[in-house]
Motif scaffolding. Structure first.
Motif, PDB file in Angstrom:
ATOM      1  N   ASN A  60       0.800  -1.224   0.000  1.00 37.12           N
ATOM      2  CA  ASN A  60       0.000   0.000   0.000  1.00 37.12           C
ATOM      3  C   ASN A  60       0.832   1.273   0.000  1.00 37.12           C
ATOM      4  O   ASN A  60       0.290   2.362   0.160  1.00 37.12           O
ATOM      5  CB  ASN A  60      -0.932   0.023   1.217  1.00 37.12           C
ATOM      6  CG  ASN A  60      -1.953  -1.093   1.170  1.00 37.12           C
ATOM      7  OD1 ASN A  60      -2.050  -1.813   0.190  1.00 37.12           O
ATOM      8  ND2 ASN A  60      -2.710  -1.246   2.233  1.00 37.12           N
ATOM      9  N   LEU A  62       2.996   4.500  -1.115  1.00 40.49           N
ATOM     10  CA  LEU A  62       2.935   5.448  -2.218  1.00 40.49           C
ATOM     11  C   LEU A  62       4.343   5.622  -2.799  1.00 40.49           C
ATOM     12  O   LEU A  62       5.191   6.297  -2.221  1.00 40.49           O
ATOM     13  CB  LEU A  62       2.395   6.793  -1.727  1.00 40.49           C
ATOM     14  CG  LEU A  62       2.307   7.922  -2.762  1.00 40.49           C
ATOM     15  CD1 LEU A  62       1.460   7.493  -3.962  1.00 40.49           C
ATOM     16  CD2 LEU A  62       1.740   9.179  -2.120  1.00 40.49           C
ATOM     17  N   MET A  76       0.394   3.882  -6.559  1.00 39.92           N
ATOM     18  CA  MET A  76       0.269   2.766  -5.624  1.00 39.92           C
ATOM     19  C   MET A  76      -0.060   1.516  -6.421  1.00 39.92           C
ATOM     20  O   MET A  76      -0.602   1.589  -7.527  1.00 39.92           O
ATOM     21  CB  MET A  76      -0.839   3.043  -4.597  1.00 39.92           C
ATOM     22  CG  MET A  76      -0.609   4.310  -3.781  1.00 39.92           C
ATOM     23  SD  MET A  76      -1.988   4.702  -2.681  1.00 39.92           S
ATOM     24  CE  MET A  76      -1.782   3.403  -1.444  1.00 39.92           C
ATOM     25  N   LYS A  78      -2.141  -1.280  -7.586  1.00 48.47           N
ATOM     26  CA  LYS A  78      -3.575  -1.529  -7.638  1.00 48.47           C
ATOM     27  C   LYS A  78      -3.872  -3.022  -7.677  1.00 48.47           C
ATOM     28  O   LYS A  78      -4.804  -3.512  -7.046  1.00 48.47           O
ATOM     29  CB  LYS A  78      -4.179  -0.854  -8.871  1.00 48.47           C
ATOM     30  CG  LYS A  78      -5.679  -1.071  -9.026  1.00 48.47           C
ATOM     31  CD  LYS A  78      -6.198  -0.370 -10.281  1.00 48.47           C
ATOM     32  CE  LYS A  78      -7.699  -0.591 -10.430  1.00 48.47           C
ATOM     33  NZ  LYS A  78      -8.212   0.065 -11.667  1.00 48.47           N
ATOM     34  N   GLN A  95      -1.586   2.402  -9.960  1.00 46.62           N
ATOM     35  CA  GLN A  95      -2.568   3.456 -10.155  1.00 46.62           C
ATOM     36  C   GLN A  95      -1.929   4.794  -9.803  1.00 46.62           C
ATOM     37  O   GLN A  95      -1.505   5.008  -8.667  1.00 46.62           O
ATOM     38  CB  GLN A  95      -3.798   3.223  -9.274  1.00 46.62           C
ATOM     39  CG  GLN A  95      -4.859   4.307  -9.386  1.00 46.62           C
ATOM     40  CD  GLN A  95      -5.493   4.369 -10.776  1.00 46.62           C
ATOM     41  OE1 GLN A  95      -5.977   3.358 -11.276  1.00 46.62           O
ATOM     42  NE2 GLN A  95      -5.483   5.543 -11.396  1.00 46.62           N
ATOM     43  N   VAL A  97      -1.812   8.454  -8.596  1.00 42.28           N
ATOM     44  CA  VAL A  97      -2.694   9.127  -7.651  1.00 42.28           C
ATOM     45  C   VAL A  97      -2.264  10.581  -7.482  1.00 42.28           C
ATOM     46  O   VAL A  97      -1.170  10.985  -7.882  1.00 42.28           O
ATOM     47  CB  VAL A  97      -2.674   8.422  -6.268  1.00 42.28           C
ATOM     48  CG1 VAL A  97      -3.190   7.014  -6.379  1.00 42.28           C
ATOM     49  CG2 VAL A  97      -1.267   8.436  -5.675  1.00 42.28           C
ATOM     50  N   ILE A 103      -8.587   8.659  -2.257  1.00 41.35           N
ATOM     51  CA  ILE A 103      -8.802   7.437  -3.027  1.00 41.35           C
ATOM     52  C   ILE A 103      -9.522   6.420  -2.150  1.00 41.35           C
ATOM     53  O   ILE A 103      -9.562   6.545  -0.926  1.00 41.35           O
ATOM     54  CB  ILE A 103      -7.471   6.828  -3.520  1.00 41.35           C
ATOM     55  CG1 ILE A 103      -6.578   6.444  -2.321  1.00 41.35           C
ATOM     56  CG2 ILE A 103      -6.759   7.772  -4.460  1.00 41.35           C
ATOM     57  CD1 ILE A 103      -5.335   5.667  -2.720  1.00 41.35           C
ATOM     58  N   PHE A 105      -9.810   2.428  -0.990  1.00 42.43           N
ATOM     59  CA  PHE A 105      -8.838   1.336  -0.888  1.00 42.43           C
ATOM     60  C   PHE A 105      -9.356   0.257   0.051  1.00 42.43           C
ATOM     61  O   PHE A 105     -10.068   0.554   1.017  1.00 42.43           O
ATOM     62  CB  PHE A 105      -7.509   1.882  -0.339  1.00 42.43           C
ATOM     63  CG  PHE A 105      -6.299   1.234  -0.917  1.00 42.43           C
ATOM     64  CD1 PHE A 105      -5.768   1.661  -2.113  1.00 42.43           C
ATOM     65  CD2 PHE A 105      -5.680   0.178  -0.269  1.00 42.43           C
ATOM     66  CE1 PHE A 105      -4.633   1.067  -2.645  1.00 42.43           C
ATOM     67  CE2 PHE A 105      -4.548  -0.419  -0.790  1.00 42.43           C
ATOM     68  CZ  PHE A 105      -4.029   0.024  -1.984  1.00 42.43           C
ATOM     69  N   PRO A 137      -3.842   9.402  -0.476  1.00 44.16           N
ATOM     70  CA  PRO A 137      -2.889   8.298  -0.696  1.00 44.16           C
ATOM     71  C   PRO A 137      -1.769   8.239   0.324  1.00 44.16           C
ATOM     72  O   PRO A 137      -1.382   7.163   0.786  1.00 44.16           O
ATOM     73  CB  PRO A 137      -2.350   8.584  -2.098  1.00 44.16           C
ATOM     74  CG  PRO A 137      -3.399   9.391  -2.755  1.00 44.16           C
ATOM     75  CD  PRO A 137      -4.031  10.217  -1.680  1.00 44.16           C
ATOM     76  N   GLN A 138      -1.242   9.398   0.700  1.00 44.79           N
ATOM     77  CA  GLN A 138      -0.119   9.427   1.631  1.00 44.79           C
ATOM     78  C   GLN A 138      -0.518   9.062   3.055  1.00 44.79           C
ATOM     79  O   GLN A 138       0.344   8.842   3.914  1.00 44.79           O
ATOM     80  CB  GLN A 138       0.563  10.804   1.623  1.00 44.79           C
ATOM     81  CG  GLN A 138      -0.330  11.972   2.012  1.00 44.79           C
ATOM     82  CD  GLN A 138      -1.020  12.620   0.835  1.00 44.79           C
ATOM     83  OE1 GLN A 138      -1.320  11.964  -0.153  1.00 44.79           O
ATOM     84  NE2 GLN A 138      -1.254  13.917   0.942  1.00 44.79           N
ATOM     85  N   ILE A 140      -2.772   6.474   3.677  1.00 47.70           N
ATOM     86  CA  ILE A 140      -3.239   5.086   3.700  1.00 47.70           C
ATOM     87  C   ILE A 140      -2.201   4.200   4.387  1.00 47.70           C
ATOM     88  O   ILE A 140      -1.051   4.131   3.945  1.00 47.70           O
ATOM     89  CB  ILE A 140      -3.503   4.552   2.273  1.00 47.70           C
ATOM     90  CG1 ILE A 140      -4.552   5.408   1.560  1.00 47.70           C
ATOM     91  CG2 ILE A 140      -3.937   3.099   2.316  1.00 47.70           C
ATOM     92  CD1 ILE A 140      -5.941   5.282   2.099  1.00 47.70           C
TER      93      ILE A 140
END
Length: 209
Positions: A60, A62, A76, A78, A95, A97, A103, A105, A137-138, A140
């Motif tokens: 997961n 980034l 990331m 996918k 993917q 981002v 996003i 997830f 994203p950052q 997750i």
């Protein structure tokens, strides 16, 4: 996810010479970078480089994908396809981002405290093994942790009990059950002699019918 990690990728021309089998034979994994509103980019990535970074940072994470020094994509993983038997990586899809756009997830659930339950002859049954979340994203994480150390018989963990990191949310109903605690049932152990006796008795009963 504060540390910037760059992975080198290369362009992959579509054709016989770029078939997945041939690429894997020389240490590459075929793949693609999906881009919102744009055509995906066909790529190849060194297998060792990919697996090393996944092992160190998780699926997961980034990453920054560097396309031959010409372009870069914050992305990331996918999807990854594996072979059925050997579980070797066949294909990877990234993917692209945005740091400013949330996003969606699916996060894996990591259970801690199993040993404490077993000492009290308790077990847990998961109703969910992933939780669908939304966030930047950052933000997750690699997984969501649930501690069952102090739970007792018939206790349950619902979505409302899960500790989500700051900025991470889910649309799943708060009362949705994630796991429940029940009695530990040990599998009955049958010796080889007992198994032979059971088979013999079954045969004899069949012959007497």
């Amino acid at each position: 996810m504060n540390e910037k990690v760059t992975i080198a990728i290369e362009k992959r021309e579509i054709g016989k010479s770029s078939s997945g089998k041939k690429l894997r034979a020389i240490g590459y994994i075929p793949g693609a970078v999906n881009r919102k509103g744009l055509e995906s980019v066909s790529i190849k990535i060194k297998k060792d480089e990919l697996l090393k970074n996944i092992l160190q940072y998780g699926r997961n994470y980034l990453f920054t994908l560097d396309l031959e020094g010409q372009e870069s994509y914050p992305a990331m993983i996918k999807e990854m396809q594996h072979s059925a038997i050997k579980r070797e990586v066949l294909n990877v899809v990234f993917q692209q981002v945005s740091f400013t756009e949330p996003i969606k997830f699916d996060l894996n659930i990591k259970i801690v405290g199993k040993e404490a339950l077993e000492l009290r002859e308790l077990n847990f049954v998961q109703q969910m093994d992933k939780i669908h979340v939304t966030g930047l994203p950052q933000d997750i994480p690699d997984f969501l942790e649930i501690d069952v150390t102090d739970l007792n018989m018939n206790d349950k963990i619902c979505i409302s009990d899960v500790k989500f990191p700051k900025g991470i949310e889910t649309e799943i109903e708060a009362d949705t059950i994630v796991l429940v605690i029940n009695e530990l049932r040990l599998a009955e152990v049958i010796t080889e002699d007992e198994l032979d006796d059971t088979i013999t008795e079954a045969v004899q009963e069949e012959e007497n019918l």
